[in-house]
Design an enzyme around this catalytic site. Structure first.
Site, PDB file in Angstrom:
ATOM      1  N   ASP A 180       0.854  -1.199   0.000  1.00 21.90           N
ATOM      2  CA  ASP A 180       0.000   0.000   0.000  1.00 21.90           C
ATOM      3  C   ASP A 180       0.891   1.251   0.000  1.00 21.90           C
ATOM      4  OD1 ASP A 180      -3.242   0.191   1.103  1.00 21.90           O
ATOM      5  OD2 ASP A 180      -2.092   2.053   0.972  1.00 21.90           O
ATOM      6  N   ASP A 238       3.313   2.026  -4.751  1.00 23.20           N
ATOM      7  CA  ASP A 238       2.454   2.896  -5.551  1.00 23.20           C
ATOM      8  C   ASP A 238       1.947   1.995  -6.671  1.00 23.20           C
ATOM      9  OD1 ASP A 238       1.231   4.476  -7.376  1.00 23.20           O
ATOM     10  OD2 ASP A 238       2.850   5.916  -7.604  1.00 23.20           O
ATOM     11  N   LYS A 284     -13.274   1.007 -13.554  1.00 16.81           N
ATOM     12  CA  LYS A 284     -13.769  -0.258 -12.992  1.00 16.81           C
ATOM     13  C   LYS A 284     -14.372  -1.149 -14.074  1.00 16.81           C
ATOM     14  CE  LYS A 284     -12.537   0.313  -8.717  1.00 16.81           C
ATOM     15  NZ  LYS A 284     -11.587  -0.573  -8.061  1.00 16.81           N
ATOM     16  N   TYR A 325     -13.792   6.924 -12.473  1.00 15.04           N
ATOM     17  CA  TYR A 325     -13.888   5.709 -11.645  1.00 15.04           C
ATOM     18  C   TYR A 325     -14.711   4.623 -12.356  1.00 15.04           C
ATOM     19  CZ  TYR A 325     -14.801   2.833  -7.470  1.00 15.04           C
ATOM     20  OH  TYR A 325     -14.887   1.799  -6.558  1.00 15.04           O
TER      21      TYR A 325
HETATM   22  N1  LIG Z   1     -16.121   0.887  -0.386  1.00 10.54           N
HETATM   23  C1  LIG Z   1     -16.904   0.612  -1.404  1.00 10.54           C
HETATM   24  O1  LIG Z   1     -18.118   0.831  -1.349  1.00 10.54           O
HETATM   25  C2  LIG Z   1     -16.347   0.007  -2.657  1.00 10.54           C
HETATM   26  C3  LIG Z   1     -17.254  -0.444  -3.619  1.00 10.54           C
HETATM   27  C4  LIG Z   1     -16.772  -1.004  -4.784  1.00 10.54           C
HETATM   28  C5  LIG Z   1     -15.415  -1.117  -4.992  1.00 10.54           C
HETATM   29  N2  LIG Z   1     -14.556  -0.661  -4.045  1.00 10.54           N
HETATM   30  C6  LIG Z   1     -13.132  -0.816  -4.322  1.00 10.54           C
HETATM   31  O2  LIG Z   1     -12.516  -1.529  -3.280  1.00 10.54           O
HETATM   32  C7  LIG Z   1     -11.133  -1.201  -3.233  1.00 10.54           C
HETATM   33  C8  LIG Z   1     -10.756  -0.862  -1.796  1.00 10.54           C
HETATM   34  O3  LIG Z   1     -11.440   0.330  -1.423  1.00 10.54           O
HETATM   35  P1  LIG Z   1     -11.980   0.590   0.067  1.00 10.54           P
HETATM   36  O4  LIG Z   1     -13.410   0.848  -0.031  1.00 10.54           O
HETATM   37  O5  LIG Z   1     -11.479  -0.462   0.973  1.00 10.54           O
HETATM   38  O6  LIG Z   1     -11.305   1.994   0.382  1.00 10.54           O
HETATM   39  P2  LIG Z   1     -10.046   2.321   1.316  1.00 10.54           P
HETATM   40  O7  LIG Z   1      -9.748   3.748   1.128  1.00 10.54           O
HETATM   41  O8  LIG Z   1     -10.330   1.836   2.678  1.00 10.54           O
HETATM   42  O9  LIG Z   1      -8.875   1.421   0.686  1.00 10.54           O
HETATM   43  C9  LIG Z   1      -8.184   1.776  -0.485  1.00 10.54           C
HETATM   44  C10 LIG Z   1      -6.725   1.459  -0.255  1.00 10.54           C
HETATM   45  O10 LIG Z   1      -5.984   1.695  -1.477  1.00 10.54           O
HETATM   46  C11 LIG Z   1      -4.768   2.363  -1.121  1.00 10.54           C
HETATM   47  N3  LIG Z   1      -4.257   3.099  -2.264  1.00 10.54           N
HETATM   48  C12 LIG Z   1      -4.755   4.199  -2.845  1.00 10.54           C
HETATM   49  N4  LIG Z   1      -3.970   4.608  -3.851  1.00 10.54           N
HETATM   50  C13 LIG Z   1      -2.943   3.716  -3.915  1.00 10.54           C
HETATM   51  C14 LIG Z   1      -1.798   3.595  -4.749  1.00 10.54           C
HETATM   52  N5  LIG Z   1      -1.550   4.464  -5.720  1.00 10.54           N
HETATM   53  N6  LIG Z   1      -0.969   2.568  -4.540  1.00 10.54           N
HETATM   54  C15 LIG Z   1      -1.211   1.665  -3.546  1.00 10.54           C
HETATM   55  N7  LIG Z   1      -2.257   1.744  -2.704  1.00 10.54           N
HETATM   56  C16 LIG Z   1      -3.120   2.755  -2.897  1.00 10.54           C
HETATM   57  C17 LIG Z   1      -5.175   3.266   0.035  1.00 10.54           C
HETATM   58  O11 LIG Z   1      -4.063   3.724   0.777  1.00 10.54           O
HETATM   59  C18 LIG Z   1      -6.100   2.354   0.828  1.00 10.54           C
HETATM   60  O12 LIG Z   1      -5.397   1.580   1.756  1.00 10.54           O
HETATM   61  C19 LIG Z   1     -10.943  -0.029  -4.206  1.00 10.54           C
HETATM   62  O13 LIG Z   1     -10.439  -0.529  -5.418  1.00 10.54           O
HETATM   63  C20 LIG Z   1     -12.355   0.480  -4.405  1.00 10.54           C
HETATM   64  O14 LIG Z   1     -12.511   1.119  -5.645  1.00 10.54           O
HETATM   65  C21 LIG Z   1     -14.983  -0.101  -2.878  1.00 10.54           C
END
Ligand SMILES: NC(=O)c1ccc[n+]([C@@H]2O[C@H](COP(=O)([O-])OP(=O)(O)OC[C@H]3O[C@@H](n4cnc5c(N)ncnc54)[C@H](O)[C@@H]3O)[C@@H](O)[C@H]2O)c1
Length: 282
Positions: free
Chosen positions: A42, A68, A190, A186
């Site tokens: 991360d 990254d 996706k 986004y």
């Molecule tokens: N929360 C929701 O409702 C939801 C729904 C559908 C999809 N998602 C997807 O689930 C995944 C996780 O999201 P989440 O909801 O747990 O949010 P979150 O913010 O808790 O987790 C996202 C993580 O990605 C890391 N991150 C961001 N940019 C980065 C980079 N350039 N390199 C490495 N790490 C990076 C962040 O530091 C964080 O730890 C994402 O891909 C998000 O699009 C989330």
């Protein structure tokens, strides 16, 4: 051990990108509770090391590697770390992601400002199309889509070298299929992650690597915390699209990822599953 008592990943090694928070962290603890060693990757080192401590508290092993997601070199170092530290690499979950170019997980003030900017376009959404900064668009594609591809390249190559096969889970979204479920770049990113997953499922089958996706609905994490601040009528509108009328938990996605990586899903590849409270019933 999980509540279900399952131990499907003893002696297995799992790389989780985005493992410092939310869905990625829940995947780390779920796989660890089923016996796996974890590489937490991360940009967020503080959160990443907290996840390592949570995994260790479960009696499993973990290591944090700064990533990254859009860097080929970083992804390569993450995959190398799995081999150097644990001697193998069996599974990859790509949970690193951003909802917009300036997204920083856990920065609630930043998210509130971003959402206020979006709501300003509510009456005339077409204006947002013309105002959208192309560099910001590229950043979202770079992290969400290119980042997924780079992680699969780096980790998939190690799986092929070891000759044990493997399984990969990408995290897409309901926004892969429904334009109202996320902002412009986004939804595009996706949707592309979903098609990439199908393509990789076909192309990596001959290497005995399964590739599936999860398209979560609205899940309670840092990424959706600002929804609590939505005006009541907008929140009601959002929930009317969800027959179960509530957001899901990160653990719901982790349980799905564990299923897809397990032998229980050995005939699945190129699929997407939607833990989303029934979002796609209409
Ligand atoms: N929360 C929701 O409702 C939801 C729904 C559908 C999809 N998602 C997807 O689930 C995944 C996780 O999201 P989440 O909801 O747990 O949010 P979150 O913010 O808790 O987790 C996202 C993580 O990605 C890391 N991150 C961001 N940019 C980065 C980079 N350039 N390199 C490495 N790490 C990076 C962040 O530091 C964080 O730890 C994402 O891909 C998000 O699009 C989330």
């Amino acid at each position: 051990m999980t509540e279900t008592g399952l131990q499907r990943f003893s002696d297995r090694v799992v790389v989780v990108t985005g493992g410092a928070n939310g869905i990625g962290r829940a995947c780390c603890t779920r796989f660890a509770s089923e016996g796996a060693s974890i590489v937490v990757a991360d940009v967020d080192a503080v959160g990443g090391n907290e996840t390592v401590a949570m995994v260790e508290a479960l009696g499993a092993s973990a290591t944090f590697v700064r990533l990254d997601a859009s860097s080929r070199l970083d992804n390569d170092e993450v995959a190398s770390a799995a081999i150097e530290k644990f001697g193998r690499l069996d599974h990859l979950v790509t949970a690193a992601g951003i909802s917009h170019a300036n997204y920083v997980s856990g920065d609630a003030e930043n998210e509130m400002k971003w959402m206020a900017d979006r709501l300003a376009y509510a009456e005339k959404p077409h204006l947002e199309v013309f105002d959208y900064d192309v560099e910001e668009f590229r950043k979202v594609i770079d992290v969400n889509l290119v980042g997924t591809f780079l992680a699969v390249q780096a980790c998939g190559a190690r799986m092929v070298d070891a000759g044990n096969g493997g399984s990969i889970v990408t995290i897409a979204s309901i926004a892969a299929k429904h334009p109202d479920a996320g902002p412009i770049a986004y939804t595009a990113s996706k949707s592309a992650v979903w098609m990439l997953t199908k393509k990789l499922g076909r192309m990596l089958a001959s290497a005995n690597i399964r590739v599936n996706s999860i398209g979560p609905g609205f899940i309670e994490t840092n990424m959706t915390s600002m929804l609590d601040e939505l005006p009541a009528d907008r929140m009601e509108q959002l929930l009317t699209n969800i027959p179960m009328a509530k957001r899901g938990e990160a653990g719901d996605i982790a349980a799905t990822a564990a299923f897809l990586c397990s032998a229980d899903a050995k005939y699945f590849t190129g699929e997407i599953l939607h833990p989303a409270g029934g979002y796609f019933t209409s």
